[in-house]
Scaffold this active site. Structure first.
Site, short mmCIF file in Angstrom:
data_model
loop_
_atom_site.label_atom_id
_atom_site.label_comp_id
_atom_site.label_asym_id
_atom_site.label_seq_id
_atom_site.Cartn_x
_atom_site.Cartn_y
_atom_site.Cartn_z
N ASN A 131 59.41 47.08 109.22
CA ASN A 131 60.26 45.89 109.24
C ASN A 131 60.34 45.32 107.83
OD1 ASN A 131 61.91 44.30 110.91
ND2 ASN A 131 60.37 42.70 111.07
N MET A 132 61.40 44.54 107.57
CA MET A 132 61.55 43.95 106.24
C MET A 132 60.39 43.02 105.89
SD MET A 132 64.06 45.20 104.63
CE MET A 132 64.37 44.06 103.29
N ILE A 135 73.08 46.96 120.95
CA ILE A 135 74.18 47.30 121.87
C ILE A 135 75.26 48.09 121.15
CG2 ILE A 135 73.74 45.30 123.38
CD1 ILE A 135 76.10 43.86 122.02
N ASP A 136 74.94 48.60 119.94
CA ASP A 136 75.97 49.20 119.09
C ASP A 136 76.14 50.71 119.25
OD1 ASP A 136 73.77 50.33 117.62
OD2 ASP A 136 73.65 48.51 116.42
N HIS A 140 69.58 46.06 126.47
CA HIS A 140 70.55 44.96 126.47
C HIS A 140 71.97 45.43 126.74
CE1 HIS A 140 67.65 42.29 123.90
NE2 HIS A 140 67.34 42.30 125.18
N CYS A 187 89.55 45.98 135.96
CA CYS A 187 88.90 47.10 136.64
C CYS A 187 89.94 48.10 137.11
CB CYS A 187 88.10 46.58 137.83
SG CYS A 187 87.15 47.88 138.68
N ARG A 236 83.86 42.83 117.71
CA ARG A 236 82.60 43.57 117.50
C ARG A 236 82.78 45.06 117.80
NH1 ARG A 236 77.66 40.30 120.15
NH2 ARG A 236 76.48 41.82 118.92
#
Length: 278
Positions: free
Chosen positions: A243-244, A110-111, A126, A175, A73
């Site tokens: 919205n669609m 989250i992109d 998110h 980490c 992703r």
């Protein structure tokens, strides 16, 4: 309750007077940038849907597979660009800030495409694909490396025949805080996890002061985000949905503009004739 209006001229009059605009965005705003949603028919990565991989249990069971999914992703997102909806939102924020007016974007995505478009006042409820959190010390860090670690190079192919890479935990992202070396996880809110209470408090503060709310490309079914706009509407503030198709919340809103956000949003947020440009 009256049916929502699709009268753009009426919306533009409300927009021209608004001082604090809250824009809530979901997956629909990014779909036009070619971002896979992993929802509905065909929403698979290999044999799995997102809700089978994006969970604490899946990560505990198979961190290598979950990291392959997120590596895929991340790599896909590095090739994607903001579309006219993201750009219209960022341009509107920039322009209105010079007039002493504010725009805040509250996104479920989250992109980071809003960030790429230039949005400054952004609340990512998110999390982000490009942040990690240590499972040991809890440190959160931005991370745009490609690949995120050498062992994931060339991994994460989405086709159903692809074999799991089965990467040892010690070769997965680790980490870098002094002496920690804990396993990193994506800093995103997974299914079954709650939203950060500090972020929710920040969202509530913004929704309490907004005098216009836009809901852009969200199905209004994922909680608690699905309640944000109806709560604003309940105190008499105009809400406009882009919205669609209609959603379960549509009839609670003053305006509804169907169609792709990249087409409907730019004219809605363009400079209004009454705006005073400093």
């Amino acid at each position: 309750m009256a049916r929502p209006s699709s009268n753009m001229a009426d919306f533009r009059e409300v927009f021209a007077k608004a001082k604090h605009i809250a824009i809530i965005t979901g997956a629909g705003v990014s779909a036009e940038s070619g971002v896979p949603t992993f929802r509905g028919a065909g929403g698979f990565w290999r044999k799995w849907q997102a809700q089978e991989l994006a969970t604490p249990e899946a990560f505990a069971r198979n961190p290598s597979r979950v990291w392959e999914f997120y590596h895929y992703r991340r790599e896909v997102m590095l090739s994607k660009h903001p579309n006219p909806a993201h750009i219209a939102i960022a341009e509107c924020e920039r322009r209105l800030s010079k007039q002493g007016r504010s725009v805040v974007v509250i996104t479920q995505n989250i992109d980071e495409l809003h960030r790429k478009a230039g949005t400054k006042h952004l609340i990512e409820i998110h999390g982000s694909l490009f942040k990690t959190r240590c499972t040991n010390c809890g440190n959160v860090a931005a991370n745009y490396r490609s690949p995120i670690c050498p062992a994931l190079a060339g991994k994460g192919a989405p086709d159903p025949e692809a074999e799991d890479a089965t990467i040892p935990v010690e070769d997965l992202p680790q980490c870098e805080e002094d002496g920690c070396n804990g396993l990193l996880r994506p800093h995103v809110v997974w299914f079954g996890e709650t939203l950060d209470p500090d972020i929710l408090t920040e969202v509530e503060k913004e929704l309490e002061i907004c005098d216009l709310c836009l809901v852009v490309g969200t199905s209004s079914v994922v909680y608690p985000a699905a309640m944000f706009a109806p709560q604003v509407s309940a105190r008499g503030v105009p809400v406009a949905e882009f919205n669609m198709e209609a959603t379960p919340a549509t009839n609670r809103f003053r305006f509804h503009f169907p169609g792709p956000c990249g087409s409907t949003l730019p004219p809605a947020l363009a400079r209004h004739g009454t705006e005073i440009i400093a």
